[in-house]
Motif scaffolding. Sequence first.
Motif, PDB file in Angstrom:
ATOM      1  N   VAL A  12       0.850  -1.176  -0.100  1.00  7.81           N
ATOM      2  CA  VAL A  12       0.091  -0.081   0.173  1.00  7.81           C
ATOM      3  C   VAL A  12       0.878   1.295  -0.077  1.00  7.81           C
ATOM      4  N   SER A  13       0.334   2.283  -0.527  1.00  7.96           N
ATOM      5  CA  SER A  13       1.028   3.630  -0.344  1.00  7.96           C
ATOM      6  C   SER A  13       1.059   4.258   0.838  1.00  7.96           C
ATOM      7  N   ASP A  14      -0.057   4.177   1.613  1.00  6.07           N
ATOM      8  CA  ASP A  14      -0.400   4.791   3.040  1.00  6.07           C
ATOM      9  C   ASP A  14      -0.720   3.859   3.846  1.00  6.07           C
ATOM     10  N   GLN A  15      -0.128   3.443   4.790  1.00  4.24           N
ATOM     11  CA  GLN A  15      -0.572   2.354   5.827  1.00  4.24           C
ATOM     12  C   GLN A  15      -1.900   2.918   6.646  1.00  4.24           C
ATOM     13  N   ASP A  16      -1.621   4.379   7.009  1.00  7.55           N
ATOM     14  CA  ASP A  16      -2.881   4.792   7.844  1.00  7.55           C
ATOM     15  C   ASP A  16      -4.009   4.710   6.888  1.00  7.55           C
ATOM     16  N   GLU A  17      -3.998   4.923   5.675  1.00  9.73           N
ATOM     17  CA  GLU A  17      -5.263   5.286   4.826  1.00  9.73           C
ATOM     18  C   GLU A  17      -5.638   3.868   4.543  1.00  9.73           C
ATOM     19  N   ALA A  18      -4.718   2.868   4.473  1.00 10.39           N
ATOM     20  CA  ALA A  18      -5.244   1.306   4.099  1.00 10.39           C
ATOM     21  C   ALA A  18      -5.855   0.763   5.368  1.00 10.39           C
ATOM     22  N   LEU A  19      -5.355   1.128   6.387  1.00  7.01           N
ATOM     23  CA  LEU A  19      -5.819   0.684   7.846  1.00  7.01           C
ATOM     24  C   LEU A  19      -7.533   1.135   7.926  1.00  7.01           C
ATOM     25  N   ARG A  20      -7.640   2.495   7.550  1.00  9.00           N
ATOM     26  CA  ARG A  20      -9.006   2.846   7.507  1.00  9.00           C
ATOM     27  C   ARG A  20     -10.055   2.071   6.548  1.00  9.00           C
ATOM     28  N   PHE A  21      -9.209   1.816   5.280  1.00  8.91           N
ATOM     29  CA  PHE A  21     -10.102   1.035   4.331  1.00  8.91           C
ATOM     30  C   PHE A  21     -10.326  -0.261   4.899  1.00  8.91           C
ATOM     31  N   TYR A  22      -9.505  -1.007   5.331  1.00 10.20           N
ATOM     32  CA  TYR A  22      -9.518  -2.568   5.549  1.00 10.20           C
ATOM     33  C   TYR A  22     -10.488  -2.571   6.743  1.00 10.20           C
ATOM     34  N   THR A  23     -10.499  -1.715   7.600  1.00 14.43           N
ATOM     35  CA  THR A  23     -11.248  -1.771   8.966  1.00 14.43           C
ATOM     36  C   THR A  23     -12.715  -1.053   8.786  1.00 14.43           C
ATOM     37  N   GLU A  24     -12.707   0.045   8.003  1.00  7.27           N
ATOM     38  CA  GLU A  24     -14.043   0.808   8.130  1.00  7.27           C
ATOM     39  C   GLU A  24     -14.904   0.202   6.966  1.00  7.27           C
ATOM     40  N   LYS A  25     -14.302   0.031   5.806  1.00 10.44           N
ATOM     41  CA  LYS A  25     -14.899  -0.576   4.617  1.00 10.44           C
ATOM     42  C   LYS A  25     -15.365  -1.703   4.539  1.00 10.44           C
ATOM     43  N   LEU A  33      -0.515  -4.187  15.510  1.00  8.54           N
ATOM     44  CA  LEU A  33      -0.203  -2.770  15.296  1.00  8.54           C
ATOM     45  C   LEU A  33       0.999  -2.402  15.970  1.00  8.54           C
ATOM     46  N   GLN A  34       2.264  -2.191  15.451  1.00 13.51           N
ATOM     47  CA  GLN A  34       3.501  -2.030  16.266  1.00 13.51           C
ATOM     48  C   GLN A  34       4.123  -0.872  15.455  1.00 13.51           C
ATOM     49  N   GLU A  35       4.541   0.328  16.174  1.00 13.12           N
ATOM     50  CA  GLU A  35       5.237   1.294  15.644  1.00 13.12           C
ATOM     51  C   GLU A  35       6.481   1.428  16.471  1.00 13.12           C
ATOM     52  N   GLY A  36       7.543   2.091  15.600  1.00 13.15           N
ATOM     53  CA  GLY A  36       8.710   2.390  16.238  1.00 13.15           C
ATOM     54  C   GLY A  36       9.865   2.566  15.071  1.00 13.15           C
ATOM     55  N   SER A  37      10.562   3.811  15.609  1.00 20.87           N
ATOM     56  CA  SER A  37      11.747   4.287  14.932  1.00 20.87           C
ATOM     57  C   SER A  37      11.597   4.274  13.282  1.00 20.87           C
ATOM     58  N   GLY A  38      10.325   4.908  12.784  1.00 19.32           N
ATOM     59  CA  GLY A  38       9.827   5.165  11.547  1.00 19.32           C
ATOM     60  C   GLY A  38       9.272   3.834  10.828  1.00 19.32           C
ATOM     61  N   PHE A  39       9.177   2.967  11.613  1.00 26.60           N
ATOM     62  CA  PHE A  39       8.656   1.784  11.058  1.00 26.60           C
ATOM     63  C   PHE A  39       7.125   1.241  11.586  1.00 26.60           C
ATOM     64  N   LYS A  40       6.485   0.833  10.770  1.00 29.32           N
ATOM     65  CA  LYS A  40       4.883   0.433  11.228  1.00 29.32           C
ATOM     66  C   LYS A  40       4.765  -0.931  10.723  1.00 29.32           C
ATOM     67  N   TRP A  41       4.195  -1.783  11.592  1.00 22.08           N
ATOM     68  CA  TRP A  41       3.782  -3.115  11.175  1.00 22.08           C
ATOM     69  C   TRP A  41       2.241  -3.213  11.423  1.00 22.08           C
ATOM     70  N   ILE A  42       1.587  -3.627  10.435  1.00 24.58           N
ATOM     71  CA  ILE A  42       0.013  -3.785  10.523  1.00 24.58           C
ATOM     72  C   ILE A  42      -0.355  -4.895  10.171  1.00 24.58           C
ATOM     73  N   GLU A  43      -1.278  -5.571  10.689  1.00 23.98           N
ATOM     74  CA  GLU A  43      -1.756  -6.840  10.154  1.00 23.98           C
ATOM     75  C   GLU A  43      -3.171  -7.043  10.530  1.00 23.98           C
ATOM     76  N   VAL A  44      -3.950  -7.189   9.376  1.00 24.38           N
ATOM     77  CA  VAL A  44      -5.479  -7.022   9.545  1.00 24.38           C
ATOM     78  C   VAL A  44      -6.132  -8.495   9.128  1.00 24.38           C
ATOM     79  N   ALA A  45      -7.314  -8.721   9.452  1.00 27.22           N
ATOM     80  CA  ALA A  45      -8.044 -10.158   8.980  1.00 27.22           C
ATOM     81  C   ALA A  45      -9.341  -9.853   9.075  1.00 27.22           C
ATOM     82  N   PRO A  46     -10.254 -10.715   8.233  1.00 27.75           N
ATOM     83  CA  PRO A  46     -11.686 -10.611   8.522  1.00 27.75           C
ATOM     84  C   PRO A  46     -11.795 -11.304   9.961  1.00 27.75           C
ATOM     85  N   PRO A  47     -12.961 -10.843  10.465  1.00 26.29           N
ATOM     86  CA  PRO A  47     -13.216 -11.490  11.696  1.00 26.29           C
ATOM     87  C   PRO A  47     -13.271 -13.038  11.963  1.00 26.29           C
ATOM     88  N   GLY A  48     -12.529 -13.528  12.806  1.00 25.33           N
ATOM     89  CA  GLY A  48     -12.572 -15.054  13.055  1.00 25.33           C
ATOM     90  C   GLY A  48     -11.378 -15.890  11.988  1.00 25.33           C
TER      91      GLY A  48
END
Length: 126
Positions: A12-25, A33-48
């Motif tokens: 994705v080009s923007d992790q925050d925008e992607a996070l909103r898409f995958y969770t809200e839409k 969701l982990q952040e540190g030293s300019g690095f962000k790790w995000i994992e999402v999944a359908p419920p269950g």
Amino acid sequence: MISHISQIGVYVSDQDEALRFYTEKLGFEVRELQEGSGFKWIEVAPPGAQTTISLATKDFPVGEKSKVGRYTDIAFETEDIQAMYETYRERGVRFTKEPELQPYGKWFAAFLDQDGNEFFVFQPER
């Protein structure tokens, strides 16, 4: 022996925008969701779901900008493709293929995320 697929990556080009898409839409859950030293790790999944999707940027060690906005080879399954289609469309999800019964007996649709990454959705024939 391998027991299951743990995670898959989507660039994705923007992790925050992607996070909103995958969770809200799409209604996915945040699993990591982990952040540190300019690095962000995000994992999402359908419920269950057992398998997660990591939302990676071109700055990940194996990433590149050309991987953003591509066909993903990822297929989801739903019990009611028409209801899913209507809900997602109302939330602003762009579909490249409306639900249609395929000759092999499954219903099929395709949609894009906020960056144009394409996903498939199948529903077994009822």
